[in-house]
Design a protein around this motif. Structure first.
Motif, PDB file in Angstrom:
ATOM      1  N   HIS A  22       0.833  -1.211   0.000  1.00  0.00           N
ATOM      2  CA  HIS A  22       0.000   0.000   0.000  1.00  0.00           C
ATOM      3  C   HIS A  22       0.863   1.255   0.000  1.00  0.00           C
ATOM      4  O   HIS A  22       0.593   2.212  -0.736  1.00  0.00           O
ATOM      5  N   GLY A  23       1.905   1.257   0.849  1.00  0.00           N
ATOM      6  CA  GLY A  23       2.753   2.439   0.916  1.00  0.00           C
ATOM      7  C   GLY A  23       3.457   2.724  -0.391  1.00  0.00           C
ATOM      8  O   GLY A  23       3.564   3.890  -0.815  1.00  0.00           O
ATOM      9  N   LEU A  24       3.942   1.682  -1.053  1.00  0.00           N
ATOM     10  CA  LEU A  24       4.626   1.879  -2.330  1.00  0.00           C
ATOM     11  C   LEU A  24       3.660   2.383  -3.390  1.00  0.00           C
ATOM     12  O   LEU A  24       4.004   3.274  -4.188  1.00  0.00           O
ATOM     13  N   ARG A  25       2.458   1.842  -3.437  1.00  0.00           N
ATOM     14  CA  ARG A  25       1.476   2.325  -4.415  1.00  0.00           C
ATOM     15  C   ARG A  25       1.173   3.799  -4.197  1.00  0.00           C
ATOM     16  O   ARG A  25       1.094   4.575  -5.159  1.00  0.00           O
ATOM     17  N   ARG A  26       1.017   4.194  -2.935  1.00  0.00           N
ATOM     18  CA  ARG A  26       0.734   5.605  -2.647  1.00  0.00           C
ATOM     19  C   ARG A  26       1.909   6.492  -3.058  1.00  0.00           C
ATOM     20  O   ARG A  26       1.716   7.661  -3.406  1.00  0.00           O
ATOM     21  N   ALA A  27       3.128   5.946  -3.026  1.00  0.00           N
ATOM     22  CA  ALA A  27       4.321   6.710  -3.391  1.00  0.00           C
ATOM     23  C   ALA A  27       4.586   6.681  -4.899  1.00  0.00           C
ATOM     24  O   ALA A  27       5.570   7.273  -5.354  1.00  0.00           O
ATOM     25  N   SER A  64      -4.236   4.536   2.580  1.00  0.00           N
ATOM     26  CA  SER A  64      -5.012   5.728   2.265  1.00  0.00           C
ATOM     27  C   SER A  64      -5.841   6.116   3.487  1.00  0.00           C
ATOM     28  O   SER A  64      -6.136   5.263   4.342  1.00  0.00           O
ATOM     29  N   PRO A  65      -6.251   7.387   3.620  1.00  0.00           N
ATOM     30  CA  PRO A  65      -7.094   7.769   4.763  1.00  0.00           C
ATOM     31  C   PRO A  65      -8.367   6.931   4.850  1.00  0.00           C
ATOM     32  O   PRO A  65      -8.815   6.584   5.953  1.00  0.00           O
ATOM     33  N   GLU A  66      -8.937   6.596   3.702  1.00  0.00           N
ATOM     34  CA  GLU A  66     -10.163   5.790   3.690  1.00  0.00           C
ATOM     35  C   GLU A  66      -9.904   4.395   4.249  1.00  0.00           C
ATOM     36  O   GLU A  66     -10.705   3.857   5.024  1.00  0.00           O
ATOM     37  N   LEU A  67      -8.776   3.794   3.862  1.00  0.00           N
ATOM     38  CA  LEU A  67      -8.483   2.441   4.328  1.00  0.00           C
ATOM     39  C   LEU A  67      -8.062   2.442   5.796  1.00  0.00           C
ATOM     40  O   LEU A  67      -8.377   1.508   6.543  1.00  0.00           O
ATOM     41  N   PHE A  68      -7.389   3.498   6.244  1.00  0.00           N
ATOM     42  CA  PHE A  68      -7.044   3.582   7.662  1.00  0.00           C
ATOM     43  C   PHE A  68      -8.312   3.692   8.500  1.00  0.00           C
ATOM     44  O   PHE A  68      -8.402   3.121   9.600  1.00  0.00           O
ATOM     45  N   ALA A  69      -9.333   4.391   7.983  1.00  0.00           N
ATOM     46  CA  ALA A  69     -10.618   4.473   8.688  1.00  0.00           C
ATOM     47  C   ALA A  69     -11.275   3.095   8.767  1.00  0.00           C
ATOM     48  O   ALA A  69     -11.905   2.752   9.775  1.00  0.00           O
ATOM     49  N   VAL A 239     -23.484   1.252  17.130  1.00  0.00           N
ATOM     50  CA  VAL A 239     -22.261   1.635  16.421  1.00  0.00           C
ATOM     51  C   VAL A 239     -22.453   3.034  15.853  1.00  0.00           C
ATOM     52  O   VAL A 239     -23.527   3.372  15.350  1.00  0.00           O
ATOM     53  N   SER A 240     -21.416   3.854  15.903  1.00  0.00           N
ATOM     54  CA  SER A 240     -21.524   5.227  15.410  1.00  0.00           C
ATOM     55  C   SER A 240     -21.909   5.246  13.933  1.00  0.00           C
ATOM     56  O   SER A 240     -21.611   4.302  13.182  1.00  0.00           O
ATOM     57  N   ASP A 241     -22.568   6.312  13.519  1.00  0.00           N
ATOM     58  CA  ASP A 241     -22.984   6.436  12.125  1.00  0.00           C
ATOM     59  C   ASP A 241     -21.779   6.365  11.188  1.00  0.00           C
ATOM     60  O   ASP A 241     -21.848   5.758  10.112  1.00  0.00           O
ATOM     61  N   ALA A 242     -20.664   6.980  11.608  1.00  0.00           N
ATOM     62  CA  ALA A 242     -19.478   6.995  10.748  1.00  0.00           C
ATOM     63  C   ALA A 242     -18.925   5.589  10.563  1.00  0.00           C
ATOM     64  O   ALA A 242     -18.634   5.162   9.437  1.00  0.00           O
ATOM     65  N   ASP A 243     -18.792   4.832  11.671  1.00  0.00           N
ATOM     66  CA  ASP A 243     -18.273   3.469  11.558  1.00  0.00           C
ATOM     67  C   ASP A 243     -19.248   2.568  10.810  1.00  0.00           C
ATOM     68  O   ASP A 243     -18.829   1.696  10.035  1.00  0.00           O
ATOM     69  N   ALA A 244     -20.545   2.767  11.038  1.00  0.00           N
ATOM     70  CA  ALA A 244     -21.542   1.954  10.338  1.00  0.00           C
ATOM     71  C   ALA A 244     -21.445   2.165   8.836  1.00  0.00           C
ATOM     72  O   ALA A 244     -21.506   1.201   8.055  1.00  0.00           O
ATOM     73  N   ALA A 245     -21.279   3.413   8.411  1.00  0.00           N
ATOM     74  CA  ALA A 245     -21.167   3.704   6.974  1.00  0.00           C
ATOM     75  C   ALA A 245     -19.903   3.072   6.400  1.00  0.00           C
ATOM     76  O   ALA A 245     -19.923   2.504   5.295  1.00  0.00           O
ATOM     77  N   VAL A 246     -18.804   3.145   7.144  1.00  0.00           N
ATOM     78  CA  VAL A 246     -17.548   2.549   6.686  1.00  0.00           C
ATOM     79  C   VAL A 246     -17.713   1.044   6.496  1.00  0.00           C
ATOM     80  O   VAL A 246     -17.316   0.474   5.467  1.00  0.00           O
ATOM     81  N   LEU A 247     -18.305   0.376   7.479  1.00  0.00           N
ATOM     82  CA  LEU A 247     -18.439  -1.074   7.420  1.00  0.00           C
ATOM     83  C   LEU A 247     -19.395  -1.510   6.315  1.00  0.00           C
ATOM     84  O   LEU A 247     -19.155  -2.510   5.629  1.00  0.00           O
ATOM     85  N   ARG A 248     -20.481  -0.786   6.134  1.00  0.00           N
ATOM     86  CA  ARG A 248     -21.447  -1.170   5.099  1.00  0.00           C
ATOM     87  C   ARG A 248     -20.864  -1.014   3.704  1.00  0.00           C
ATOM     88  O   ARG A 248     -21.283  -1.711   2.774  1.00  0.00           O
ATOM     89  N   ASN A 249     -19.906  -0.123   3.570  1.00  0.00           N
ATOM     90  CA  ASN A 249     -19.311   0.109   2.248  1.00  0.00           C
ATOM     91  C   ASN A 249     -18.015  -0.659   2.029  1.00  0.00           C
ATOM     92  O   ASN A 249     -17.414  -0.568   0.963  1.00  0.00           O
TER      93      ASN A 249
END
Length: 449
Positions: A22-27, A64-69, A239-249
């Motif tokens: 992941h790090g190499l792809r981001r770089a 990525s920030p999305e994947l870290f979330a 579960v928080s709305d933010a975490d629920a949205a992350v998991l569903r997607n």
């Protein structure tokens, strides 16, 4: 002057190898990962790994920030206590841990199976399954070719061995590197968390990580893993709305079968186990664990009887010996491939992630022309080897991780057990010592960068 980005071959789709990818792809660095397992579901274990600040920093930088979330949302409920109990479930010590407020400077409870699914997310075009590495060849033009058991090969500018304790890359590249038996064996089990099994575990034990100092040199660790989804893969209420949205997607949830469970692992000197224990599986292996814990509390034994037989796994604990210096080249290694360590300090995964972060940084310097590729590898190894050696030594020196530990000796073992229990008992009762212990639990990482 910037140079053309290298193409990096990573052997092994474990925690460190996938984080590096992941790090190499981001770089902007081309990368391909080759994994011996046939698909993303094979060879996965659902046992707990603690990701501390070292590992979290690496993941935040490389993902990525999305994947870290997604990583944060898929962690199990954090432990509220670190407990020390006897085989009779009598509490010797209990330390209240700090709230999980910071996403990086904390201890995350992670299931290895879930973490692997997180790290495979977005790498469908990078990870090649069913590729058993056999050997490599380094060429005069600076390239290196990896060969696989199916007759195929791949060529790149750098080959990274991230293929674990029994690394085939290390065997060829550093045949003088020694990994030895630490002298202890674990039997790991996973018990479904139900209303009944939940009731077998005292509240503080259920809410924390519990170290079991059993008599006769039989040790254990118990931790309850509770996730934000249920057995139907539906997000739980609360579960928080933010975490629920992350998991569903998150597409990885459909590939994983991890649900709420109790991890119960026992270990001792290898001399206590049947000679063929590493070949045993299923109910046969669970019965070995029951035989070795005959004097344990009935509730702990009841948990073992309810373990998922398919989850029972024997593990011979290994440790690396310091390796004499080698000349850096277009082959390098990370994680257990170069510094296998016992679970004594629980930092194996964190150290592999630190390796990935450091190597990614160094290869970025090579891509911008600040240094050659081989110099980047040399600078990575110059930093990685000393901290790797230190983490191995610290892990081996923890009580009970070596088969030669006094805890396992016939005569002095009882005194060693009483001394260990006494240490934790005093530490938990003296405020200054208790604060120091909790600080160490939260901040130990072996990472000074």
């Amino acid at each position: 002057m910037p140079t053309p980005p290298p193409h990096v071959l990573i052997i092994g789709a474990g925690t460190g190898g996938l984080c590096l990818a992941h790090g190499l792809r981001r770089a902007g660095i081309s990368v391909a990962v080759y994994e011996r397992h046939r698909d993303r579901a094979e060879g996965l274990l659902g046992y707990r790994v603690g990701i501390g600040p070292t590992g979290s920093r690496a993941l935040r930088q490389c993902l990525s920030p999305e994947l870290f979330a997604i990583f944060l949302a898929t962690c199990a409920r954090p432990p509220h206590y670190f407990n020390v109990v006897t085989q009779g479930l009598r509490q010797t010590a209990s330390f209240a841990l700090r709230p999980n407020a910071d996403p990086v400077h904390t201890e995350h409870s992670v299931a290895r199976m879930v973490l692997r699914q997180v790290l495979l997310t977005g790498l469908d075009d990078v990870v090649h399954f069913d590729k058993t590495f056999t050997r490599y060849e380094q060429r005069d033009d600076g390239t290196v070719t990896a060969y696989f058991a199916d007759g195929t090969s791949a060529t790149g500018n750098l080959l990274v061995g991230a293929d674990g304790t029994h690394s085939a890359v290390r065997r060829q590249y550093l045949p003088h590197a020694v990994t030895r038996d630490a002298g202890t064996i674990n039997i790991a089990t996973r018990i479904p968390l139900t209303a009944y099994t939940r009731g077998l575990v005292p509240e503080r034990v259920r809410q924390g990580i519990s170290l079991i100092f059993g008599s006769g040199g039989m040790m254990g660790v118990l931790h309850v893993m509770e996730f934000k989804w249920d057995a139907r893969r539906a997000v739980k209420p609360g579960v928080s709305d933010a975490d629920a949205a992350v998991l569903r997607n998150w597409p990885g949830l459909v590939h994983d079968t991890t649900t709420d469970n109790i991890n119960l692992i026992i270990w001792s000197t290898g001399r206590r186990f049947p000679a063929d224990v590493l070949e045993r599986r299923g109910e046969n292996l669970v019965n070995v664990a029951l035989g070795l814990t005959s004097n344990w509390h009935p509730n702990l034994r009841e948990l073992l009887t309810r373990a998922d037989p398919a989850s029972a796994l024997p593990i011979r604990v290994s440790t690396s010996e310091p390796t004499p210096p080698w000349k850096s080249s277009t082959v390098t290694m990370l994680g257990d491939a170069i510094h296998t360590m016992t679970p004594g300090r629980g930092v194996g995964a964190n150290t592999a992630l630190r390796d990935a972060r450091l190597l990614c940084d160094q290869l970025g310097h090579a891509m911008t022309g600040d240094k050659t590729l081989v110099q980047a590898v040399a600078d990575y190894e110059a930093a990685m080897v000393p901290y790797g050696v230190a983490r191995v030594a610290e892990s081996l020196n923890r009580s009970g991780t070596s088969g030669d530990d006094r805890m396992y000796r016939p005569v002095v073992g009882r005194l060693a057990l009483l001394g260990a229990r006494g240490y934790f008992g005093v530490t938990s009762r003296v405020p200054r010592l208790r604060r120091r212990f909790v600080d160490d639990f939260h901040t130990y990482e072996g990472d000074q960068d």
